[in-house]
Scaffold this motif. Structure first.
Motif, PDB file in Angstrom:
ATOM      1  N   PRO A   1     -11.074 -11.419   1.876  1.00 29.66           N
ATOM      2  CA  PRO A   1     -10.418 -10.195   1.398  1.00 29.66           C
ATOM      3  C   PRO A   1     -11.332  -8.976   1.435  1.00 29.66           C
ATOM      4  O   PRO A   1     -10.892  -7.863   1.722  1.00 29.66           O
ATOM      5  CB  PRO A   1     -10.003 -10.541  -0.031  1.00 29.66           C
ATOM      6  CG  PRO A   1      -9.850 -12.022  -0.026  1.00 29.66           C
ATOM      7  CD  PRO A   1     -10.917 -12.529   0.917  1.00 29.66           C
ATOM      8  N   GLY A   2     -12.622  -9.184   1.161  1.00 41.60           N
ATOM      9  CA  GLY A   2     -13.565  -8.076   1.154  1.00 41.60           C
ATOM     10  C   GLY A   2     -13.795  -7.435   2.502  1.00 41.60           C
ATOM     11  O   GLY A   2     -14.364  -6.344   2.593  1.00 41.60           O
ATOM     12  N   GLU A   3     -13.350  -8.116   3.567  1.00 38.22           N
ATOM     13  CA  GLU A   3     -13.506  -7.577   4.927  1.00 38.22           C
ATOM     14  C   GLU A   3     -12.223  -6.928   5.444  1.00 38.22           C
ATOM     15  O   GLU A   3     -12.120  -6.597   6.618  1.00 38.22           O
ATOM     16  CB  GLU A   3     -13.932  -8.703   5.874  1.00 38.22           C
ATOM     17  CG  GLU A   3     -15.294  -9.294   5.522  1.00 38.22           C
ATOM     18  CD  GLU A   3     -15.625 -10.535   6.320  1.00 38.22           C
ATOM     19  OE1 GLU A   3     -16.704 -10.565   6.952  1.00 38.22           O
ATOM     20  OE2 GLU A   3     -14.791 -11.480   6.320  1.00 38.22           O
ATOM     21  N   VAL A   4     -11.243  -6.751   4.538  1.00 38.07           N
ATOM     22  CA  VAL A   4      -9.933  -6.215   4.910  1.00 38.07           C
ATOM     23  C   VAL A   4      -9.732  -4.851   4.264  1.00 38.07           C
ATOM     24  O   VAL A   4     -10.025  -4.648   3.091  1.00 38.07           O
ATOM     25  CB  VAL A   4      -8.808  -7.170   4.461  1.00 38.07           C
ATOM     26  CG1 VAL A   4      -7.434  -6.577   4.781  1.00 38.07           C
ATOM     27  CG2 VAL A   4      -8.979  -8.533   5.118  1.00 38.07           C
ATOM     28  N   VAL A   5      -9.194  -3.912   5.056  1.00 33.57           N
ATOM     29  CA  VAL A   5      -8.757  -2.615   4.552  1.00 33.57           C
ATOM     30  C   VAL A   5      -7.246  -2.542   4.756  1.00 33.57           C
ATOM     31  O   VAL A   5      -6.753  -2.798   5.853  1.00 33.57           O
ATOM     32  CB  VAL A   5      -9.440  -1.446   5.284  1.00 33.57           C
ATOM     33  CG1 VAL A   5      -8.886  -0.105   4.795  1.00 33.57           C
ATOM     34  CG2 VAL A   5     -10.941  -1.492   5.072  1.00 33.57           C
ATOM     35  N   ALA A   6      -6.513  -2.208   3.684  1.00 27.22           N
ATOM     36  CA  ALA A   6      -5.051  -2.182   3.737  1.00 27.22           C
ATOM     37  C   ALA A   6      -4.513  -0.802   3.393  1.00 27.22           C
ATOM     38  O   ALA A   6      -5.122  -0.047   2.620  1.00 27.22           O
ATOM     39  CB  ALA A   6      -4.473  -3.217   2.780  1.00 27.22           C
ATOM     40  N   PHE A   7      -3.333  -0.497   3.957  1.00 24.81           N
ATOM     41  CA  PHE A   7      -2.658   0.777   3.735  1.00 24.81           C
ATOM     42  C   PHE A   7      -1.196   0.516   3.383  1.00 24.81           C
ATOM     43  O   PHE A   7      -0.549  -0.337   3.997  1.00 24.81           O
ATOM     44  CB  PHE A   7      -2.698   1.646   4.998  1.00 24.81           C
ATOM     45  CG  PHE A   7      -4.073   1.994   5.483  1.00 24.81           C
ATOM     46  CD1 PHE A   7      -4.690   3.172   5.088  1.00 24.81           C
ATOM     47  CD2 PHE A   7      -4.753   1.149   6.351  1.00 24.81           C
ATOM     48  CE1 PHE A   7      -5.958   3.498   5.553  1.00 24.81           C
ATOM     49  CE2 PHE A   7      -6.018   1.460   6.818  1.00 24.81           C
ATOM     50  CZ  PHE A   7      -6.626   2.643   6.413  1.00 24.81           C
ATOM     51  N   GLY A   8      -0.656   1.294   2.424  1.00 23.58           N
ATOM     52  CA  GLY A   8       0.747   1.134   2.086  1.00 23.58           C
ATOM     53  C   GLY A   8       1.268   2.274   1.246  1.00 23.58           C
ATOM     54  O   GLY A   8       0.503   3.154   0.812  1.00 23.58           O
ATOM     55  N   ASP A   9       2.579   2.238   0.984  1.00 21.30           N
ATOM     56  CA  ASP A   9       3.196   3.343   0.249  1.00 21.30           C
ATOM     57  C   ASP A   9       4.279   2.933  -0.737  1.00 21.30           C
ATOM     58  O   ASP A   9       4.685   3.735  -1.562  1.00 21.30           O
ATOM     59  CB  ASP A   9       3.805   4.352   1.236  1.00 21.30           C
ATOM     60  CG  ASP A   9       5.070   3.832   1.898  1.00 21.30           C
ATOM     61  OD1 ASP A   9       5.040   2.707   2.447  1.00 21.30           O
ATOM     62  OD2 ASP A   9       6.091   4.546   1.870  1.00 21.30           O
ATOM     63  N   MET A  10       4.768   1.697  -0.672  1.00 18.45           N
ATOM     64  CA  MET A  10       5.911   1.316  -1.501  1.00 18.45           C
ATOM     65  C   MET A  10       5.632   0.032  -2.283  1.00 18.45           C
ATOM     66  O   MET A  10       4.660  -0.678  -2.017  1.00 18.45           O
ATOM     67  CB  MET A  10       7.151   1.161  -0.616  1.00 18.45           C
ATOM     68  CG  MET A  10       7.722   2.466  -0.091  1.00 18.45           C
ATOM     69  SD  MET A  10       8.336   3.569  -1.411  1.00 18.45           S
ATOM     70  CE  MET A  10       9.899   2.770  -1.820  1.00 18.45           C
ATOM     71  N   PRO A  11       6.507  -0.290  -3.269  1.00 17.97           N
ATOM     72  CA  PRO A  11       6.264  -1.483  -4.081  1.00 17.97           C
ATOM     73  C   PRO A  11       6.088  -2.772  -3.297  1.00 17.97           C
ATOM     74  O   PRO A  11       5.358  -3.673  -3.744  1.00 17.97           O
ATOM     75  CB  PRO A  11       7.510  -1.536  -4.978  1.00 17.97           C
ATOM     76  CG  PRO A  11       7.863  -0.096  -5.184  1.00 17.97           C
ATOM     77  CD  PRO A  11       7.603   0.539  -3.837  1.00 17.97           C
ATOM     78  N   ASN A  12       6.715  -2.902  -2.124  1.00 22.02           N
ATOM     79  CA  ASN A  12       6.523  -4.134  -1.354  1.00 22.02           C
ATOM     80  C   ASN A  12       5.125  -4.243  -0.750  1.00 22.02           C
ATOM     81  O   ASN A  12       4.776  -5.281  -0.182  1.00 22.02           O
ATOM     82  CB  ASN A  12       7.586  -4.289  -0.265  1.00 22.02           C
ATOM     83  CG  ASN A  12       7.510  -3.242   0.819  1.00 22.02           C
ATOM     84  OD1 ASN A  12       7.115  -2.098   0.581  1.00 22.02           O
ATOM     85  ND2 ASN A  12       7.902  -3.596   2.034  1.00 22.02           N
ATOM     86  N   ASP A  13       4.319  -3.186  -0.898  1.00 16.36           N
ATOM     87  CA  ASP A  13       2.924  -3.218  -0.436  1.00 16.36           C
ATOM     88  C   ASP A  13       1.940  -3.561  -1.545  1.00 16.36           C
ATOM     89  O   ASP A  13       0.756  -3.778  -1.277  1.00 16.36           O
ATOM     90  CB  ASP A  13       2.526  -1.854   0.153  1.00 16.36           C
ATOM     91  CG  ASP A  13       3.339  -1.474   1.363  1.00 16.36           C
ATOM     92  OD1 ASP A  13       3.506  -2.330   2.252  1.00 16.36           O
ATOM     93  OD2 ASP A  13       3.803  -0.326   1.433  1.00 16.36           O
ATOM     94  N   LEU A  14       2.387  -3.592  -2.792  1.00 24.67           N
ATOM     95  CA  LEU A  14       1.452  -3.685  -3.924  1.00 24.67           C
ATOM     96  C   LEU A  14       0.578  -4.930  -3.874  1.00 24.67           C
ATOM     97  O   LEU A  14      -0.637  -4.841  -4.085  1.00 24.67           O
ATOM     98  CB  LEU A  14       2.225  -3.634  -5.246  1.00 24.67           C
ATOM     99  CG  LEU A  14       2.578  -2.239  -5.735  1.00 24.67           C
ATOM    100  CD1 LEU A  14       3.565  -2.309  -6.897  1.00 24.67           C
ATOM    101  CD2 LEU A  14       1.314  -1.492  -6.161  1.00 24.67           C
ATOM    102  N   GLU A  15       1.188  -6.095  -3.627  1.00 26.27           N
ATOM    103  CA  GLU A  15       0.373  -7.322  -3.608  1.00 26.27           C
ATOM    104  C   GLU A  15      -0.680  -7.259  -2.523  1.00 26.27           C
ATOM    105  O   GLU A  15      -1.837  -7.669  -2.730  1.00 26.27           O
ATOM    106  CB  GLU A  15       1.266  -8.547  -3.402  1.00 26.27           C
ATOM    107  CG  GLU A  15       2.194  -8.850  -4.558  1.00 26.27           C
ATOM    108  CD  GLU A  15       3.590  -8.294  -4.330  1.00 26.27           C
ATOM    109  OE1 GLU A  15       3.722  -7.300  -3.567  1.00 26.27           O
ATOM    110  OE2 GLU A  15       4.539  -8.855  -4.908  1.00 26.27           O
TER     111      GLU A  15
END
Length: 297
Positions: free
Chosen positions: A237-251
């Motif tokens: 997980p520490g090697e991952v960068v994530a992007f999102g905008d809505m509740p389905n992205d929260l997890e």
């Protein structure tokens, strides 16, 4: 799964320092990005700047995964921009698809039909006026009361109970998602009610500005499928960068070592994700990728 005809929620101004990659604490091996409201502009296109940033990341050895609520058949807008592995995570984690092979589904994490029937029964009681659609690996089918839908002209229109029946003509086809729409409730109130009344049967989330819920098998989310794909590649997980905008992205945003909320994100996403980037209309994902690449070269 946000329809191309639905209007986005209002943008929020980006705070000072938006797009600053300082929260990325180590080498980045994988970028996971949502599509609608995140990577895609409001007209559902990918800007030249973003295309260039994605290609540069892959050239630098950073894998890119599109992680979306969209079904495989709606991935044409980005299918040319996945290099290397060619995979994308669709339907909020219910399907892994190979975009190099025309969106072929290579893994399914289904919503079992009996669980979906339990959800339908619970929401009919708890939220009268709810209408349903059933997303299969082969397409969408929906009830007569479900909002008019024109992207799947071959859909069967029938009651959800019959669409989910063991006797349905497509009974052997996996169910990816159940969609539930309410014409009057607020989206967040509807989500809270559904989780309270039927959360023992399935996983609930939302990505639409309307009261449209996306319902997956228990434990199925963008995060859980992304975690599986990363584990297969030896990526932490520490090697991952994530992007999102809505509740389905929260997890996904809370699972990844570094995460960015778009400036136009839902308030719950902004509250849960300290790092920000510019809005989707301002190439917010590309802004961060460019800076990550500068740091890693």
């Amino acid at each position: 799964m946000t329809s191309a005809t639905e209007r986005p929620e209002p943008h929020h101004p980006a705070p000072a320092g938006a797009g600053d990659p300082a929260s990325v604490t180590g080498p980045v091996r994988l970028i996971a990005t949502d599509l609608d409201g995140t990577l895609l502009r409001d007209d559902k296109t990918v800007s030249d700047r973003t295309v260039a940033a994605l290609a540069a990341a892959e050239k630098a050895g950073i894998e890119v995964f599109f992680v979306t609520g969209r079904p495989a058949r709606w991935m044409g807008v980005v299918s040319d921009h996945v290099h290397g592995h060619g995979l994308a995570i669709c339907a909020n984690g219910a399907a892994v698809v190979d975009l190099h092979r025309g969106g072929r589904v290579v893994e399914v994490r289904p919503l079992h039909r009996l669980a979906a029937m339990d959800v339908v029964g619970a929401l009919r009681v708890a939220a009268p006026g709810t209408s349903f659609a059933v997303e299969l690996t082969t397409g969408l089918h929906y009830e007569p009361e479900y909002p008019p839908f024109h992207l799947d002209p071959g859909a069967t229109v029938d009651a959800a109970e019959r669409l989910l029946s063991e006797d349905a003509w497509h009974a052997e086809t996996p169910v990816l998602k159940l969609l539930a729409h309410h014409p009057e409730m607020s989206p967040d109130d509807y989500l809270a009610l559904a989780r309270e009344t039927a959360g023992a049967h399935a996983s609930f989330t939302r990505s639409s500005p309307t009261a449209l819920l996306e319902i997956s098998g228990l434990g199925v989310s963008k995060a859980s499928t992304l975690a599986q794909c990363c584990a297969e590649r030896g990526i932490s997980p520490g090697e991952v960068v994530a992007f999102g905008d809505m509740p389905n992205d929260l997890e996904m945003l809370t699972w990844a070592g570094s995460s960015y909320a778009m400036a136009n994100a839902h308030p719950e996403v902004l509250a849960a994700t300290p790092a920000r980037t510019a809005a989707n209309s301002e190439d917010g994902v590309a802004v961060v990728i460019e800076r990550i690449l500068e740091e890693q070269t």
